[in-house]
Design a protein around this motif. Structure first.
Motif, PDB file in Angstrom:
ATOM      1  N   VAL A 307      95.111  25.270  31.845  1.00 19.58           N
ATOM      2  CA  VAL A 307      94.790  25.785  33.110  1.00 19.58           C
ATOM      3  C   VAL A 307      93.996  26.476  34.118  1.00 19.58           C
ATOM      4  N   VAL A 308      93.480  25.844  34.597  1.00 17.99           N
ATOM      5  CA  VAL A 308      92.188  26.372  35.340  1.00 17.99           C
ATOM      6  C   VAL A 308      92.906  26.415  36.787  1.00 17.99           C
ATOM      7  N   SER A 309      91.764  27.294  36.997  1.00 16.33           N
ATOM      8  CA  SER A 309      92.030  27.828  38.209  1.00 16.33           C
ATOM      9  C   SER A 309      91.432  28.758  38.759  1.00 16.33           C
ATOM     10  N   SER A 310      91.574  29.071  40.811  1.00 16.08           N
ATOM     11  CA  SER A 310      90.431  29.120  40.928  1.00 16.08           C
ATOM     12  C   SER A 310      90.724  29.642  42.202  1.00 16.08           C
ATOM     13  N   PHE A 311      89.835  30.702  43.087  1.00 16.81           N
ATOM     14  CA  PHE A 311      89.934  31.854  43.882  1.00 16.81           C
ATOM     15  C   PHE A 311      89.202  31.216  45.226  1.00 16.81           C
ATOM     16  N   SER A 312      88.339  29.817  44.933  1.00 20.32           N
ATOM     17  CA  SER A 312      87.379  28.990  45.715  1.00 20.32           C
ATOM     18  C   SER A 312      88.310  28.616  46.932  1.00 20.32           C
ATOM     19  N   LYS A 313      89.557  28.039  46.251  1.00 15.60           N
ATOM     20  CA  LYS A 313      89.992  26.634  47.777  1.00 15.60           C
ATOM     21  C   LYS A 313      91.238  27.520  48.274  1.00 15.60           C
ATOM     22  N   THR A 314      92.370  28.104  47.325  1.00 13.22           N
ATOM     23  CA  THR A 314      93.317  28.796  47.873  1.00 13.22           C
ATOM     24  C   THR A 314      92.569  29.519  48.888  1.00 13.22           C
ATOM     25  N   TYR A 315      92.127  30.712  48.440  1.00 13.79           N
ATOM     26  CA  TYR A 315      92.116  31.620  49.523  1.00 13.79           C
ATOM     27  C   TYR A 315      89.976  31.912  50.237  1.00 13.79           C
ATOM     28  N   ALA A 316      89.814  30.506  49.709  1.00 10.79           N
ATOM     29  CA  ALA A 316      88.085  30.234  50.809  1.00 10.79           C
ATOM     30  C   ALA A 316      87.020  31.725  49.907  1.00 10.79           C
ATOM     31  N   MET A 317      86.635  31.277  48.886  1.00 10.67           N
ATOM     32  CA  MET A 317      86.463  32.255  47.831  1.00 10.67           C
ATOM     33  C   MET A 317      85.203  31.400  47.786  1.00 10.67           C
ATOM     34  N   THR A 318      84.252  30.674  48.020  1.00 10.15           N
ATOM     35  CA  THR A 318      83.879  29.660  46.605  1.00 10.15           C
ATOM     36  C   THR A 318      82.979  30.700  46.518  1.00 10.15           C
ATOM     37  N   GLY A 319      82.162  31.264  46.835  1.00 10.82           N
ATOM     38  CA  GLY A 319      80.802  31.719  47.181  1.00 10.82           C
ATOM     39  C   GLY A 319      81.428  33.291  46.694  1.00 10.82           C
ATOM     40  N   PHE A 320      82.224  33.934  45.878  1.00 10.47           N
ATOM     41  CA  PHE A 320      82.418  34.629  45.449  1.00 10.47           C
ATOM     42  C   PHE A 320      82.424  34.508  44.038  1.00 10.47           C
ATOM     43  N   ARG A 321      82.192  33.539  43.413  1.00  9.02           N
ATOM     44  CA  ARG A 321      82.487  32.343  42.326  1.00  9.02           C
ATOM     45  C   ARG A 321      83.417  33.270  41.100  1.00  9.02           C
ATOM     46  N   VAL A 322      84.551  32.979  41.333  1.00 10.30           N
ATOM     47  CA  VAL A 322      85.394  33.376  40.613  1.00 10.30           C
ATOM     48  C   VAL A 322      87.222  32.402  40.420  1.00 10.30           C
ATOM     49  N   VAL A 346      82.326  38.157  34.443  1.00  7.15           N
ATOM     50  CA  VAL A 346      82.273  38.525  36.367  1.00  7.15           C
ATOM     51  C   VAL A 346      81.978  39.436  36.611  1.00  7.15           C
ATOM     52  N   ALA A 347      81.597  39.627  37.646  1.00  8.12           N
ATOM     53  CA  ALA A 347      81.038  41.037  38.348  1.00  8.12           C
ATOM     54  C   ALA A 347      82.589  41.472  39.096  1.00  8.12           C
ATOM     55  N   GLU A 348      82.070  43.101  38.698  1.00 10.62           N
ATOM     56  CA  GLU A 348      83.522  43.829  38.932  1.00 10.62           C
ATOM     57  C   GLU A 348      83.525  43.865  40.368  1.00 10.62           C
ATOM     58  N   PRO A 349      83.460  43.716  40.945  1.00  7.00           N
ATOM     59  CA  PRO A 349      83.161  44.534  42.698  1.00  7.00           C
ATOM     60  C   PRO A 349      84.131  42.806  42.626  1.00  7.00           C
ATOM     61  N   ILE A 350      82.649  41.360  42.212  1.00 10.93           N
ATOM     62  CA  ILE A 350      84.039  39.871  42.627  1.00 10.93           C
ATOM     63  C   ILE A 350      85.027  40.193  41.903  1.00 10.93           C
ATOM     64  N   GLN A 351      85.057  41.506  40.692  1.00 11.28           N
ATOM     65  CA  GLN A 351      87.095  41.062  40.108  1.00 11.28           C
ATOM     66  C   GLN A 351      87.732  41.093  41.204  1.00 11.28           C
ATOM     67  N   ASN A 352      87.799  42.831  41.492  1.00  9.62           N
ATOM     68  CA  ASN A 352      88.159  43.548  42.322  1.00  9.62           C
ATOM     69  C   ASN A 352      88.446  42.541  43.522  1.00  9.62           C
ATOM     70  N   ALA A 353      87.654  41.881  44.657  1.00  7.61           N
ATOM     71  CA  ALA A 353      87.823  41.729  45.075  1.00  7.61           C
ATOM     72  C   ALA A 353      88.797  40.336  45.233  1.00  7.61           C
ATOM     73  N   ALA A 354      88.872  39.389  43.917  1.00 11.32           N
ATOM     74  CA  ALA A 354      89.681  38.639  43.983  1.00 11.32           C
ATOM     75  C   ALA A 354      91.045  38.962  43.318  1.00 11.32           C
ATOM     76  N   LEU A 355      91.020  40.649  42.909  1.00  8.67           N
ATOM     77  CA  LEU A 355      92.954  41.382  42.995  1.00  8.67           C
ATOM     78  C   LEU A 355      93.014  41.586  44.142  1.00  8.67           C
ATOM     79  N   ALA A 356      92.610  41.816  44.935  1.00  5.13           N
ATOM     80  CA  ALA A 356      92.619  42.181  46.253  1.00  5.13           C
ATOM     81  C   ALA A 356      93.504  40.845  47.068  1.00  5.13           C
ATOM     82  N   ALA A 357      92.859  39.625  46.985  1.00  6.81           N
ATOM     83  CA  ALA A 357      92.370  38.383  47.194  1.00  6.81           C
ATOM     84  C   ALA A 357      94.362  37.885  46.994  1.00  6.81           C
ATOM     85  N   LEU A 358      94.467  38.015  45.607  1.00  5.80           N
ATOM     86  CA  LEU A 358      95.907  37.454  44.730  1.00  5.80           C
ATOM     87  C   LEU A 358      97.227  38.271  45.537  1.00  5.80           C
TER      88      LEU A 358
END
Ligand code: PLP
Length: 458
Positions: A307-322, A346-358
């Motif tokens: 199953v593939v998911s993304s932060f791009s659409k749900t959280y409008a984070m397309t350019g974060f690439r995560v 994946v870049a560590e800061p981006i993963q931290n951003a994704a964790l916060a968004a979640l």
């Protein structure tokens, strides 16, 4: 019996001679393919002919059975030959008009913008609303705390664990990827071999076919129609499965149609995958934008689903690439090998951003998208275009009253409105266009008014 060097040498000579014969035959086959390409070009018919391919597949399967050869191997070999023929035939065709996808139009629109022309972007699936503020703070905090290093290829434990909890699976079943797109790529690259087949249900986001092409696999296409409400015919899907089929790729809520599968159809697709032991790639990047009950492939607990998911659409984070994938641990290990080879992590800061968004509630974004889709649907109805109202995702996919997509898309672009050609989602959909509901209502209103005018004049 004692083996001798002479015996080995004799066997090797025979193998060499047979390999040489095979190569000569392959060369003859390629020359014939070139001639077929020329004739088809003169007749103006398509390079790929699935009926002829199926006939030759049946012949090879029969021959494999008669000679006790592995049917799977024989078909894989045949697929490699068919793919080569297709590209040779294509070379001999007069240059086909450049096929444009939504990304092609997006690039063109960007160039126009760079030269000072104002564009209304209804072609690209990129929400205009901001990414969660906490994602930004997490980026800054990552930097302050010097959390900017290589990580486990599968992602930082905190993020994997949060995703695992949300998906009700174990951490070993999660890989964090640079966008949903790379999850699709690493799933296909790690699980589908050259000559094997992937089934895609069209109209479809083009990446499944692109990735299959990239690894030398073949794509068989199950077409769905507006008339049938974009519901796939599962019987037909079953009839397309061969010994070489390895994966079925599905995407619901669907880009471009907005379709969400009913549970009964999803049950049947899962049962088919199970019966044939196929990988089931379920691209669920729009699952939050679902306006009717949506059944994730995760609910089926199938040992071959990804199953593939993304932060791009749900959280409008397309350019974060995560993004991320959830699959059984053995599949995640295989995908991690592709990811390790390509990007390390994946870049560590981006993963931290994704964790916060979640931790953020996306329901505001979802409500907004639902309203926008209703608005676009109402306007499309006023234009008297045929379409199915989307159950989810971010798009409306209407049929044009006449003519082909590119003529309308280009005319609109000249007038400063970018929309996506329907044929970018499958060759059979030249009569369709995709309108993305990712811009503010006022902007969409202007763009759709221009579209209505262009269609009236057509
Ligand atoms: N899957 C589908 C169906 C999409 O439409 C997209 C983007 O448009 C993606 C995956 C990939 O999104 P990303 O790579 O930004 O996560």
């Amino acid at each position: 019996m004692v083996a001798t060097n002479d015996e080995l040498e004799s066997l090797r000579l025979q193998i060499r001679s047979i390999t040489s014969d095979i190569m000569q035959k392959v060369q003859q086959r390629m020359e014939l393919a070139r001639q077929v390409g020329e004739v088809k070009g003169r007749l103006g018919i398509d390079v790929r002919d699935e009926k002829v391919e199926n006939e030759i597949r049946m012949m090879v399967t029969r021959q494999a059975q008669e000679t006790d050869m592995s049917g799977e191997f024989a078909l894989r070999l045949l697929n490699i030959l068919l793919k080569e023929s297709e590209s040779i035939q294509g070379l001999k065709r007069p240059p086909a008009p450049q096929k444009m996808t939504h990304l092609g139009i997006f690039q063109k629109a960007k160039q126009m913008e760079a030269s000072g022309i104002k564009i209304i972007h209804l072609e690209v699936g990129e929400p205009d609303y901001p990414a969660p503020a906490v994602a930004g703070s997490a980026l800054v905090e990552s930097f302050r705390q010097k959390k900017y290093h290589y990580t486990d290829t599968r992602g930082i434990p905190q993020l994997r664990s949060a995703i695992a909890k949300k998906s009700k699976v174990a951490e070993e079943q999660v890989i964090v990827t640079p966008g949903g797109r790379f999850a699709v790529f690493s799933a296909i690259a790690s699980l589908v071999k050259p000559g094997e087949e992937l089934i895609s249900i069209e109209p479809a986001w083009p990446a499944y076919k692109e990735c299959a092409d990239f690894v030398g696999a073949r794509t068989s296409v199950l077409r769905t129609t507006l008339e049938e409400g974009w519901t796939p015919d599962v019987k037909e899907l079953g009839s397309m499965i061969t010994e070489c089929t390895r994966m079925i790729a599905i995407n619901y809520p669907n880009n471009p149609t907005g379709k969400v599968l009913d549970k009964a159809t999803m049950d049947k697709i899962m049962a088919l995958a199970r019966e044939h032991g196929l990988y089931l790639l379920s691209d669920e990047v729009y699952s939050d934008y679902s306006f009717r009950p949506f059944e994730s492939a995760l609910a089926y607990d199938y040992e071959k689903s990804i199953v593939v998911s993304s932060f791009s659409k749900t959280y409008a984070m397309t350019g974060f690439r995560v993004g991320y994938a959830v699959a059984p641990a053995d599949i995640i290990k295989k995908m991690a090998k592709v990811q390790a080879a390509g990007i390390t992590s994946v870049a560590e800061p981006i993963q931290n951003a994704a964790l916060a968004a979640l931790g953020e509630d996306p329901s505001g974004n979802v409500e907004l998208m639902k309203k926008r889709l209703q608005f676009v649907s109402a306007r499309i109805k006023e234009m008297s275009l045929r379409f199915v109202e989307p159950d989810g995702a971010m798009y409306v996919y209407p049929e044009l009253p006449a003519g082909e997509d590119m003529a309308v898309v280009e005319k609109l672009l000249e007038k400063g409105v970018a929309i996506a050609p329907g044929s970018g989602f499958g060759d059979s959909y030249k009569r369709f266009v995709r309108i993305s509901a990712c811009r503010p209502k006022e902007e969409m209103e202007k763009g759709l008014a221009v579209m209505a005018k262009v269609l009236r004049q057509a």
